[in-house]
Design an enzyme around this catalytic site. Structure first.
Site, mmCIF file in Angstrom:
data_model
loop_
_atom_site.group_PDB
_atom_site.id
_atom_site.type_symbol
_atom_site.label_atom_id
_atom_site.label_comp_id
_atom_site.label_asym_id
_atom_site.label_seq_id
_atom_site.Cartn_x
_atom_site.Cartn_y
_atom_site.Cartn_z
ATOM 1 C CB ILE A 38 -11.878 -7.154 3.412
ATOM 2 C CG1 ILE A 38 -11.812 -7.488 4.890
ATOM 3 C CG2 ILE A 38 -13.256 -6.630 3.031
ATOM 4 C CD1 ILE A 38 -11.961 -6.261 5.794
ATOM 5 N N GLY A 48 -6.518 -6.500 3.920
ATOM 6 C CA GLY A 48 -6.091 -7.908 3.998
ATOM 7 C C GLY A 48 -6.960 -8.806 3.131
ATOM 8 C CG ASP A 77 -1.275 0.415 7.492
ATOM 9 O OD1 ASP A 77 -0.573 -0.211 6.690
ATOM 10 O OD2 ASP A 77 -2.428 0.055 7.820
ATOM 11 C CB VAL A 131 -7.060 -1.604 0.933
ATOM 12 C CG1 VAL A 131 -7.969 -0.930 1.958
ATOM 13 C CG2 VAL A 131 -6.206 -0.573 0.207
ATOM 14 N N GLY A 190 2.657 -10.027 18.977
ATOM 15 C CA GLY A 190 2.961 -10.003 17.545
ATOM 16 C C GLY A 190 1.918 -9.277 16.713
ATOM 17 C CE LYS A 250 0.474 -1.438 4.409
ATOM 18 N NZ LYS A 250 0.473 -2.778 4.972
ATOM 19 C CD GLU A 266 -9.503 -7.038 -3.381
ATOM 20 O OE1 GLU A 266 -10.133 -6.917 -4.431
ATOM 21 O OE2 GLU A 266 -9.720 -6.322 -2.375
ATOM 22 C CE LYS A 306 -3.665 -1.226 5.226
ATOM 23 N NZ LYS A 306 -3.810 -1.834 6.551
HETATM 24 N N1 HSE Z 1 -0.219 -3.238 9.795
HETATM 25 C C1 HSE Z 1 -1.481 -3.408 9.146
HETATM 26 C C2 HSE Z 1 -2.596 -3.435 10.170
HETATM 27 C C3 HSE Z 1 -1.587 -4.704 8.365
HETATM 28 O O1 HSE Z 1 -2.351 -3.460 11.376
HETATM 29 O O2 HSE Z 1 -3.741 -3.435 9.755
HETATM 30 C C4 HSE Z 1 -1.073 -4.614 6.972
HETATM 31 O O3 HSE Z 1 -1.735 -3.647 6.218
#
Ligand code: HSE
Length: 436
Positions: free
Chosen positions: A135, A133, A200, A131, A186, A104, A128, A204
């Protein structure tokens, strides 16, 4: 068996490992998956333990060797970051190869350049996985919702921050404590800045906006506030007022029609969401995207926003789209096997009564000593375990007994219901519903 499609993979981390795992295990998936052949994989370190076992000859530390391998038809870029990802994508396009990427950051900043290069070369760059994951949201915006004037796209598109906010709301915990826990589990990166500062999510929403409204915007101009300064007390006050706090990314049109350039508003910010709003129930690492348009109204896409399996699901779907188009154009008169939705095996409805689920049943009975015991006894004799049994409306005229069972087979329940309705104290089965 259709045309074989050679797949080259840049990166064998979480997402790359998930992609390789699907390609190497095509059973029970669409038959087109069998036509995808993983031919070359670039890794950073040949000695590092890998999530899937691959032949040594398939591995290289040189990404250009994957891009330039003549057996590679489609390049999958899952190394992330801006460079060398951008250059490698452009090299693949120059070599006439379609590209699938989950990146992204690169698409939000260089999407226009990449799309123009792909168009000039007559290849596809599909995104795809960039954005949401697993979905499906990119393809719906490009295709399924194409008849609509989109007015607004909003959503929870960062799983890490949603996990943190969910726990702050549920436990009254402080931001720092939950973040430390998320890192231990994690869910959050050691350097969480891209997630918790909203960067992030801004990448997106820039991508979603471009697709929804048809034109790119300046990624660096999106007003962005993350959650790192959010106080637990505000989450608590919002809850008392009937709101949840979510990190929302929003893109909305300000001009209805005929504006050129089309005025838009984009933002990423912690936002109070009324408890009965569809986005309020999206918790943990899940993502959801709400699309509002004319004439469709509101449609929401919900699911796992990150992780190996969900992200690989989106990547492989994109590879399949390219494979489908290619197979259709390679053999004259044939159609895209994905769009054609041909059946590829026979299926049969199971009538053995073996399916297991929970059941809700209501009986009309006498209100007399021992009735609940007899009803419970019939269930027990048929191996049906009861989750709850309650009597309602007891009067001289009778009573209603409501039972919710644990998960049992249809056969067990129908045997028990037969025995119960044969009891002299039971005048009838008044309701029988499924229960999730
Ligand atoms: N780091 C992102 C999140 C996942 O926590 O949604 C990958 O886009």
């Amino acid at each position: 068996m259709g045309t074989r499609i050679g797949v080259g993979l840049l990166g064998l981390g979480t997402v790359g490992g998930g992609v390789a795992s699907i390609l190497l295990n095509p059973q029970e998936r669409h038959p087109l998956v069998k036509d995808l052949e993983l031919v070359k994989v670039a890794v950073r370190d040949l000695k590092r333990p890998r999530p899937v076992a691959l032949p040594d000859a398939m591995l290289t530390t040189d990404p250009a060797a994957v891009v330039n391998d003549p057996a590679v038809d489609v390049l999958v870029e899952v190394i992330g970051g801006i460079e060398p990802a951008r250059s490698l994508i452009l090299q693949a396009i120059d070599a006439g190869k379609s590209v699938v990427t989950a990146n992204k950051a690169v698409i939000a900043r260089h999407g226009t350049e990449i799309a123009a290069a792909a168009k000039a070369a007559g290849v596809y760059v599909l995104i795809e996985a960039a954005v949401g994951g697993g979905i499906p949201i990119i393809e719906p915006l490009k295709q399924s919702l194409g008849a609509n004037r989109i007015d607004r796209v909003s959503g929870i598109i960062n799983g890490t921050t949603n996990y943190i906010l969910t726990r702050m709301a549920e436990e009254g915990a402080a931001y720092e404590a939950v973040l430390a826990d998320a890192q231990r589990l994690g869910y959050a990166e050691a350097d969480p800045a891209a997630d918790v500062d909203g960067l992030d999510a801004a990448d997106k929403i820039a991508i979603l906006s471009t697709l929804a409204f048809g034109g790119p915007i300046d990624r660096s101009a999106i007003p962005t506030t993350g959650i790192s300064a959010l106080q637990g007390s505000d989450v608590d006050y919002a809850r008392q007022l009937g709101y949840g706090v979510k990190l929302l990314a929003v893109a909305e049109r300000l001009g209805k029609e005929g504006h050129d350039p089309l005025p838009l508003s984009l933002r990423v910010q912690p936002t109070l969401v009324p408890k009965d709003h569809p986005l309020a129930g999206v918790n943990g690492v899940n993502n959801a995207i709400l699309v509002e348009g004319e004439p469709i109204g509101r449609v929401m896409f919900y699911g796992p926003g990150a992780g190996a399996g969900p992200t690989a699901s989106a990547v492989v779907a994109d590879i399949l789209n390219i494979a489908g188009i290619r197979q259709a154009s390679d053999s004259a008169g044939s159609v895209d096997p994905l769009l054609a939705a041909d059946s590829w095996r026979s299926c049969v409805l199971d009538e053995s009564g073996a399916i297991r689920q929970r059941h809700y049943v209501r009986f009309n009975t006498l209100d007399a000593p021992g009735v609940i015991g007899k009803v419970g006894g019939c269930f027990g004799e048929c191996g049906v375990s009861i989750q709850s049994i309650v009597q309602f409306n007891a009067s001289e005229a009778g009573a209603e007994i409501v039972v919710i069972t644990h998960e049992v087979t249809e056969r067990q329940v129908s045997d028990a219901l037969q025995a119960i309705t044969d009891l002299p104290e039971v005048s009838g089965l008044a309701a029988h519903l499924g229960c999730l």
